[in-house]
Design an enzyme around this catalytic site. Structure first.
Site, short mmCIF file in Angstrom:
data_model
loop_
_atom_site.label_atom_id
_atom_site.label_comp_id
_atom_site.label_asym_id
_atom_site.label_seq_id
_atom_site.Cartn_x
_atom_site.Cartn_y
_atom_site.Cartn_z
N ALA A 1 0.87 -1.19 0.00
CA ALA A 1 0.00 0.00 0.00
C ALA A 1 0.90 1.23 0.00
CB ALA A 1 -0.89 0.00 1.23
N LYS A 2 0.35 2.37 -0.25
CA LYS A 2 1.11 3.62 -0.16
C LYS A 2 0.14 4.77 -0.08
CE LYS A 2 5.56 4.80 -0.54
NZ LYS A 2 6.68 3.89 -0.25
#
Ligand code: GLU
Length: 453
Positions: free
Chosen positions: A114-115
């Protein structure tokens, strides 16, 4: 390099992530029904785009855009940092989330990818403004993050202080439960773990040490006595310079966003630091030659560490890289065209998803400790675990790398049968080997779980 090739280079990071994925697919063992599976593996599971109104110090309301992309949870909850930067957009955050999935798989931590990011310029913001942006972002994300679902961490321009605000905001929204594990990279007094701040650079040094020991870089067998050039003077760049210097290397160049400093005899890092603290840039450090932001990429050295941003080594400057090995401290610093050019020149590129995975590896130790409510650990213990993990991951990637090279004709035949019109397969480089390792692990997890319902 012909001008037309340079003009044609696609610098969209999400497209680059896709082309790296496509380069790995022909080497992934189980190609059965790869079309649907590859889409499932590449496309993000969830993209959140938020409008964030924030009252600035002078009383006016400024609207920021925030993003959180959950790329893939085949192997565990989403994991990845949050960056504050003026050019943050959906494609960049999606690419960075995708790289997190591969990174966690390469070092075998049980996380997906994720980011997050907020399009803002933290250099122009006061601490109070930065805090309000953080709190508004986290409260708007609501339950799109959580200790068992998606766990943020530091990235460009975010640090332990920002992580403390993230924790506090989430905790205010989830009272009466223990939520330290909702974010990693926290201060030591708030569930953080010693060694997390230096972990990315420390991990990079361990990977490099192992690669050199294994004889993968012609003419270079150890860090001690080598010349190192570092682009970027944030967390990864600065600590890479300090750690490699402590291991006996000579740091011949550094640069930050305002410019850089070079000295072929080796920089005095204390002086560089002192000048950086005073002037806000390494440019102009007394007794050094001035460089521009990209200067370190062209300095003569043994080891080049791009530790700034994406797309720094491109078709435009790759011919001027003057190093024996490139080790990627940043995410995505080398474009696919530049990657091929370096490998063709015999300069190995140790890819980001292996080289800078030390950060998330230590984030995992922090998360694990927070979930179990365990007492604090010693930094030596953290580094010993990190070293073992990075060496194991490096050996795993090298094993795949050599297997792919030794069996290239078989992979070529198989690929030609499946895709008769596609161009012949290029020999796999280290990035492709790392991608094959990562994609193979995620693929296998998905295949064994099956498609819901
Ligand atoms: N932002 C870091 C990275 O790009 C760390 C991520 C984490 O610790 O979750 O790897």
């Amino acid at each position: 390099m012909p001008k037309s090739d340079q003009a044609a280079e696609d610098l969209n990071p999400h497209h680059i992530a896709r082309s790296q994925f496509d380069a790995a697919l022909p080497f992934v063992e189980d190609l059965s029904d790869w079309r649907g599976m590859s889409e499932w593996l590449f496309d993000p599971e969830r993209v959140v785009k938020l409008t964030l109104p924030v009252v600035m110090d002078d009383g006016h309301v400024q609207v920021f855009r925030g993003y959180r992309v959950l790329h893939n949870t085949a192997r565990g909850p989403g994991k990845g940092g949050i960056r504050f930067y003026p050019t943050v957009d959906e494609d960049e955050v999606s690419a960075l989330a995708t790289w997190m999935t591969w990174k966690c798989a390469v070092v075998d931590v049980p996380f997906g990818g994720a980011k997050g990011g907020v399009e803002c310029d933290p250099l122009q913001m006061s601490i109070a403004e930065k805090r309000r942006v953080t709190r508004r972002f986290i409260s708007s994300l609501g339950d799109d993050i959580g200790p068992y679902t998606d766990i943020p961490a530091p990235d460009m321009n975010t640090d332990a202080q920002v992580m403390a605000w993230i924790y506090d905001t989430y905790q205010m929204m989830h009272r009466h439960t223990i939520n330290l594990a909702v974010v990693t990279g926290k201060p030591l007094d708030l569930g953080g773990i010693p060694g997390r701040t230096t972990a990315t650079a420390q991990g990079l040094a361990y990977v490099l040490e192992r690669i050199l020991e294994r004889g993968e870089v012609p003419g270079l067998s150890r860090i001690e006595g080598s010349r190192v050039s570092v682009q970027g003077y944030g967390n990864v760049g600065r600590y890479s310079a300090l750690i490699l210097h402590d291991m006996g290397a000579r740091i011949v160049a550094v640069a930050d966003i305002g410019g850089g400093a070079a000295n072929p005899d080796g920089l005095d890092l204390e002086e560089v630091d002192a000048h950086f603290r005073e002037a806000g840039t390494t440019l102009g450090t007394p007794g050094t030659q001035p460089l521009d932001v990209k200067g370190p990429l062209e300095v003569e050295c043994d080891i080049l560490v791009p530790a700034a941003l994406e797309n720094q080594i491109t078709l435009e400057n790759v011919d001027r890289v003057n190093a024996s090995v490139v080790i990627e401290g940043a995410n995505g610093p080398t474009t696919p065209g530049a990657d091929r050019a370096l490998v063709d020149r015999g300069i190995p590129v140790i890819p980001d998803i292996l080289a800078n995975a030390g950060g998330v590896a230590v984030s995992y130790f922090e998360w694990e400790r927070n979930l179990a409510n365990k007492l604090q650990v010693e930094e030596d213990e953290v580094n010993a675990r990190l070293r073992a993990q990075m060496r194991r991951a490096t050996d795993g990637v090298l094993e795949v790398y050599h297997r792919l090279q030794d069996h290239l004709p078989e992979y070529r035949d198989r690929w030609h049968e499946a895709m008769p019109d596609a161009p012949p397969l290029r020999a796999a480089d280290m990035r492709t080997a790392a991608m094959v390792t990562a994609v193979g692990r995620c693929w296998s997890a998905l295949a064994q779980r099956g498609v819901w319902p």
